[in-house]
Scaffold this motif. Sequence first.
Motif, PDB file in Angstrom:
ATOM      1  N   SER A   1      57.760  54.471  52.582  1.00 23.80           N
ATOM      2  CA  SER A   1      57.514  53.044  52.774  1.00 23.80           C
ATOM      3  C   SER A   1      56.664  52.525  51.624  1.00 23.80           C
ATOM      4  O   SER A   1      55.689  53.159  51.241  1.00 23.80           O
ATOM      5  CB  SER A   1      56.787  52.802  54.102  1.00 23.80           C
ATOM      6  OG  SER A   1      57.554  53.314  55.176  1.00 23.80           O
TER       7      SER A   1
ATOM      8  N   HIS B   1      53.998  49.976  50.357  1.00 21.84           N
ATOM      9  CA  HIS B   1      52.968  49.030  50.785  1.00 21.84           C
ATOM     10  C   HIS B   1      52.735  48.004  49.692  1.00 21.84           C
ATOM     11  O   HIS B   1      53.200  48.143  48.565  1.00 21.84           O
ATOM     12  CB  HIS B   1      51.663  49.781  51.075  1.00 21.84           C
ATOM     13  CG  HIS B   1      51.785  50.748  52.222  1.00 21.84           C
ATOM     14  ND1 HIS B   1      51.236  50.512  53.454  1.00 21.84           N
ATOM     15  CD2 HIS B   1      52.411  51.954  52.304  1.00 21.84           C
ATOM     16  CE1 HIS B   1      51.506  51.519  54.248  1.00 21.84           C
ATOM     17  NE2 HIS B   1      52.208  52.408  53.580  1.00 21.84           N
TER      18      HIS B   1
ATOM     19  N   THR C   1      53.899  56.108  51.325  1.00 28.17           N
ATOM     20  CA  THR C   1      53.592  56.904  52.502  1.00 28.17           C
ATOM     21  C   THR C   1      54.856  57.613  52.962  1.00 28.17           C
ATOM     22  O   THR C   1      55.919  57.000  53.055  1.00 28.17           O
ATOM     23  CB  THR C   1      53.073  56.014  53.640  1.00 28.17           C
ATOM     24  OG1 THR C   1      51.919  55.311  53.183  1.00 28.17           O
ATOM     25  CG2 THR C   1      52.705  56.859  54.857  1.00 28.17           C
ATOM     26  N   MET C   2      54.722  58.905  53.224  1.00 29.00           N
ATOM     27  CA  MET C   2      55.856  59.707  53.685  1.00 29.00           C
ATOM     28  C   MET C   2      55.521  60.321  55.029  1.00 29.00           C
ATOM     29  O   MET C   2      54.360  60.596  55.315  1.00 29.00           O
ATOM     30  CB  MET C   2      56.177  60.805  52.676  1.00 29.00           C
ATOM     31  CG  MET C   2      56.816  60.282  51.406  1.00 29.00           C
ATOM     32  SD  MET C   2      56.456  61.283  49.957  1.00 29.00           S
ATOM     33  CE  MET C   2      54.850  60.620  49.504  1.00 29.00           C
ATOM     34  N   TYR C   3      56.539  60.542  55.841  1.00 27.24           N
ATOM     35  CA  TYR C   3      56.345  61.137  57.160  1.00 27.24           C
ATOM     36  C   TYR C   3      57.184  62.406  57.262  1.00 27.24           C
ATOM     37  O   TYR C   3      58.395  62.374  57.048  1.00 27.24           O
ATOM     38  CB  TYR C   3      56.740  60.155  58.270  1.00 27.24           C
ATOM     39  CG  TYR C   3      55.860  58.938  58.318  1.00 27.24           C
ATOM     40  CD1 TYR C   3      56.142  57.811  57.542  1.00 27.24           C
ATOM     41  CD2 TYR C   3      54.736  58.901  59.133  1.00 27.24           C
ATOM     42  CE1 TYR C   3      55.339  56.701  57.576  1.00 27.24           C
ATOM     43  CE2 TYR C   3      53.926  57.779  59.179  1.00 27.24           C
ATOM     44  CZ  TYR C   3      54.230  56.683  58.393  1.00 27.24           C
ATOM     45  OH  TYR C   3      53.420  55.574  58.427  1.00 27.24           O
TER      46      TYR C   3
ATOM     47  N   ARG D   1      58.628  65.273  59.640  1.00 35.00           N
ATOM     48  CA  ARG D   1      58.924  65.496  61.065  1.00 35.00           C
ATOM     49  C   ARG D   1      58.545  66.930  61.428  1.00 35.00           C
ATOM     50  O   ARG D   1      59.129  67.887  60.932  1.00 35.00           O
ATOM     51  CB  ARG D   1      60.406  65.272  61.321  1.00 35.00           C
ATOM     52  CG  ARG D   1      60.806  65.449  62.796  1.00 35.00           C
ATOM     53  CD  ARG D   1      60.320  64.273  63.607  1.00 35.00           C
ATOM     54  NE  ARG D   1      60.605  64.440  65.025  1.00 35.00           N
ATOM     55  CZ  ARG D   1      61.041  63.473  65.812  1.00 35.00           C
ATOM     56  NH1 ARG D   1      61.247  62.265  65.320  1.00 35.00           N
ATOM     57  NH2 ARG D   1      61.264  63.690  67.086  1.00 35.00           N
TER      58      ARG D   1
ATOM     59  N   PHE E   1      55.619  63.106  63.872  1.00 29.26           N
ATOM     60  CA  PHE E   1      55.524  62.680  62.478  1.00 29.26           C
ATOM     61  C   PHE E   1      54.133  62.972  61.905  1.00 29.26           C
ATOM     62  O   PHE E   1      53.122  62.620  62.506  1.00 29.26           O
ATOM     63  CB  PHE E   1      55.834  61.186  62.338  1.00 29.26           C
ATOM     64  CG  PHE E   1      57.299  60.874  62.426  1.00 29.26           C
ATOM     65  CD1 PHE E   1      58.164  61.264  61.419  1.00 29.26           C
ATOM     66  CD2 PHE E   1      57.809  60.188  63.518  1.00 29.26           C
ATOM     67  CE1 PHE E   1      59.513  60.975  61.486  1.00 29.26           C
ATOM     68  CE2 PHE E   1      59.157  59.905  63.611  1.00 29.26           C
ATOM     69  CZ  PHE E   1      60.018  60.296  62.581  1.00 29.26           C
TER      70      PHE E   1
ATOM     71  N   GLU F   1      51.952  62.130  58.624  1.00 26.44           N
ATOM     72  CA  GLU F   1      51.927  61.196  57.495  1.00 26.44           C
ATOM     73  C   GLU F   1      51.238  61.822  56.295  1.00 26.44           C
ATOM     74  O   GLU F   1      50.179  62.428  56.412  1.00 26.44           O
ATOM     75  CB  GLU F   1      51.194  59.923  57.903  1.00 26.44           C
ATOM     76  CG  GLU F   1      51.123  58.875  56.790  1.00 26.44           C
ATOM     77  CD  GLU F   1      50.426  57.601  57.248  1.00 26.44           C
ATOM     78  OE1 GLU F   1      49.762  56.968  56.397  1.00 26.44           O
ATOM     79  OE2 GLU F   1      50.542  57.253  58.432  1.00 26.44           O
TER      80      GLU F   1
ATOM     81  N   ASN G   1      50.491  60.975  51.875  1.00 29.06           N
ATOM     82  CA  ASN G   1      50.629  60.000  50.801  1.00 29.06           C
ATOM     83  C   ASN G   1      51.188  60.676  49.546  1.00 29.06           C
ATOM     84  O   ASN G   1      51.367  61.891  49.501  1.00 29.06           O
ATOM     85  CB  ASN G   1      49.305  59.284  50.516  1.00 29.06           C
ATOM     86  CG  ASN G   1      48.197  60.244  50.101  1.00 29.06           C
ATOM     87  OD1 ASN G   1      48.383  61.104  49.232  1.00 29.06           O
ATOM     88  ND2 ASN G   1      47.024  60.111  50.719  1.00 29.06           N
TER      89      ASN G   1
ATOM     90  N   ARG H   1      51.452  64.678  48.462  1.00 21.44           N
ATOM     91  CA  ARG H   1      52.742  65.341  48.248  1.00 21.44           C
ATOM     92  C   ARG H   1      52.734  66.148  46.951  1.00 21.44           C
ATOM     93  O   ARG H   1      53.353  67.209  46.873  1.00 21.44           O
ATOM     94  CB  ARG H   1      53.869  64.305  48.220  1.00 21.44           C
ATOM     95  CG  ARG H   1      55.238  64.970  48.130  1.00 21.44           C
ATOM     96  CD  ARG H   1      56.383  63.998  48.126  1.00 21.44           C
ATOM     97  NE  ARG H   1      57.647  64.729  48.098  1.00 21.44           N
ATOM     98  CZ  ARG H   1      58.837  64.145  48.096  1.00 21.44           C
ATOM     99  NH1 ARG H   1      58.930  62.825  48.117  1.00 21.44           N
ATOM    100  NH2 ARG H   1      59.939  64.861  48.070  1.00 21.44           N
TER     101      ARG H   1
ATOM    102  N   GLU I   1      46.997  67.125  59.960  1.00 16.92           N
ATOM    103  CA  GLU I   1      47.298  66.013  60.859  1.00 16.92           C
ATOM    104  C   GLU I   1      46.302  65.925  62.012  1.00 16.92           C
ATOM    105  O   GLU I   1      45.796  64.847  62.331  1.00 16.92           O
ATOM    106  CB  GLU I   1      48.722  66.162  61.409  1.00 16.92           C
ATOM    107  CG  GLU I   1      49.130  65.115  62.437  1.00 16.92           C
ATOM    108  CD  GLU I   1      49.174  63.700  61.884  1.00 16.92           C
ATOM    109  OE1 GLU I   1      49.167  62.751  62.690  1.00 16.92           O
ATOM    110  OE2 GLU I   1      49.208  63.535  60.645  1.00 16.92           O
TER     111      GLU I   1
END
Length: 466
Positions: A24, A26, A32-34, A36, A42, A44, A46, A50, A90
């Motif tokens: 996404s 901003h 931002t990545m999620y 699974r 999820f 999250e 950044n 990563r 998380e």
Amino acid sequence: MFKNKKGILKFVFTANIFLVIIISYHEETVITMYIRDAVLGFIEINEKERKIIDLYEFQRLRYVKQLALTYYVYPGALHSRFEHSLGVMELASRIFDRLCVKRKKILRCNFLQIGLSIKEAKQILRLSALLHDVGHLPFSHVGEEVLPEGVKHEHVTIEIIKYLKPILDKTFFEGITEVIINILSKEEIVKNLTILKRIISGSLDADRMDYLLRDSIYCGVEYGRYDWQRIIDCLDIIESESGGYDLCIEHGGIHALESMILARFYMFAQVYCHKTRKIYDYYLSHVMREWYNLFVKNLIDITRYNDISVLNFIENTVREGNNHLYEFAHRIKFRKQHSVIFETSDFCDLPQLINAKKVFDTLQEEFSDYEFILRETRGKIHNFLVRESQKRENVGEKFYVLRNNRPYILTDESLIIRNIPKNFLNTRIYVAYKDKKYERMKESEIRKLIKKAEEIRRSFDNGKKI
């Protein structure tokens, strides 16, 4: 808020987990990545995180099993240190966010004293959690047994983080590496960072919370399940006696915490110290000691290896044959383990340990056609302070419960935690044929030896030998 509300959807398949990454954009162009996750949903991350996750040193953890050869008992236990590390990050974030809801002003003031904003403190926490297990050897804690005396995987982790300092400092900010090391090391913590350390490493922390849940789910057992959402919701902070802030829990969260401690005991008894898993740990430790001496020259060298490296070494050992490691390698490859004929309780005391050794010695003397192995298994169920007036132990972590906004020692408030033993200790005797090493023993012979071992134990209990 988003320039592109739909974002970009990517599907990435990995060895053990299915990742859905939603990118996404901003207004500040922060990506931002999620991910699974099978346990937490999820996760999250950044764009900067990563970059660290994509480093070889971290990707290696995909191929380091969380529970070594436990999949020989529970076939689903194929999860790795990779997803566990993401899970700890998380959970640590969720704990931090909850504490900020309750005590944001206090935490902001605490971190400003060392020049950190709330956002920067959270980023430090997330990176510390992400990298906390990066120093694990192949097959996790089994591999730890081959390290030099006094060296644990935490020491390896610190060395690897130091090695990654140029990347970490450049990606985030100058000096972040030293802060992470201070949080993860055993050295004296900067008091303002105490709360971050407690979230990752303590008697109630994100690390324990994740591996209990994750190990339970992947093993297919119910023992490790507990109400982790309730625990996080009830967490709070309290001034530490050494400065800074410690974690504590509201009185309403005691039952959820009790269930977590009981879950930890059940997981030790049924999974971590399972009789079959522990004998394979024994075989692995012999093989890995030789492997370590041959290939690892310094602690950073460990980043070059994973479970596959050791399994290849085992395969080659079996193929070459006729060396001192062949038996251990053969048993691992073909799942030809010793059988258990004697074991103590899960909380055995010194007299039981002494008697187990006497039973072992007597069996060796009387049954020369068999090979016997004596294995002792230890584990820490909890480290909460138990007052001397309640039990002989008067050491441990002072963990507080808030009742009517007043702090009370946890073990004064919880009868269950007060009475459950702190330490898991079990001793077993294994047996196999001495000449026909890899032939499965007959059930009638195993039953005969079990009966004999019990007779010997009773004789020693009565103060005499048969």
